[in-house]
Design a protein around this motif. Sequence first.
Motif, PDB file in Angstrom:
ATOM      1  N   ARG A   1       0.831  -1.205   0.000  1.00  0.00           N
ATOM      2  CA  ARG A   1       0.000   0.000   0.000  1.00  0.00           C
ATOM      3  C   ARG A   1       0.864   1.252   0.000  1.00  0.00           C
ATOM      4  NH1 ARG A   1      -4.075   2.771  -1.698  1.00  0.00           N
ATOM      5  NH2 ARG A   1      -4.860   4.238  -0.208  1.00  0.00           N
TER       6      ARG A   1
ATOM      7  N   GLU B   1       1.875   2.685  -3.326  1.00  0.00           N
ATOM      8  CA  GLU B   1       0.850   3.432  -4.043  1.00  0.00           C
ATOM      9  C   GLU B   1       0.787   4.893  -3.602  1.00  0.00           C
ATOM     10  OE1 GLU B   1      -2.912   1.435  -3.610  1.00  0.00           O
ATOM     11  OE2 GLU B   1      -1.938  -0.507  -3.821  1.00  0.00           O
TER      12      GLU B   1
ATOM     13  N   SER C   1       2.698   7.664  -3.518  1.00  0.00           N
ATOM     14  CA  SER C   1       3.926   8.266  -4.030  1.00  0.00           C
ATOM     15  C   SER C   1       4.215   9.649  -3.456  1.00  0.00           C
ATOM     16  CB  SER C   1       3.858   8.351  -5.554  1.00  0.00           C
ATOM     17  OG  SER C   1       2.742   9.147  -5.946  1.00  0.00           O
TER      18      SER C   1
ATOM     19  N   GLN D   1      -3.718  11.726  -0.075  1.00  0.00           N
ATOM     20  CA  GLN D   1      -2.744  10.696   0.271  1.00  0.00           C
ATOM     21  C   GLN D   1      -2.406  10.701   1.759  1.00  0.00           C
ATOM     22  OE1 GLN D   1       0.563   9.766  -2.192  1.00  0.00           O
ATOM     23  NE2 GLN D   1      -0.717   9.536  -4.003  1.00  0.00           N
TER      24      GLN D   1
END
Length: 79
Positions: free
Chosen positions: A3, A6, A8, A60
Motif C-alpha cells: 500500500r 501506491e 507516491s 494521500q
Amino acid sequence: MSRMRELSRITLDPSVMGGKACIRGLRVTVGTVIGLLAAGRTREEILKAYPYLEPEDIDQALAYAAWRVDEREADRSDA
C-alpha cells in the motif's frame, strides 16, 4: 508495505522531520495535515495555509493514516 508504494506523495526520510511521514519531502508531516482536518479545518483552509500543498497531498495523507491504522490493528490481532 505494498500500500505504501501506491502513496507516491508520502515520503519517509530520516533527514526530514526526524523521519516522520511527510508530504513530498516537504517539512509538512502527515500528522500535521490529519491534525488540521481533525481540528475542523477544511481542505481549502489547509491549502490556503500551505500553498505549496495540492489536493492530492491531502488525499494521500488520509490514505496513509488509514493504512497505518489498519497495520496497527493487524499487528494487535496477530499478538
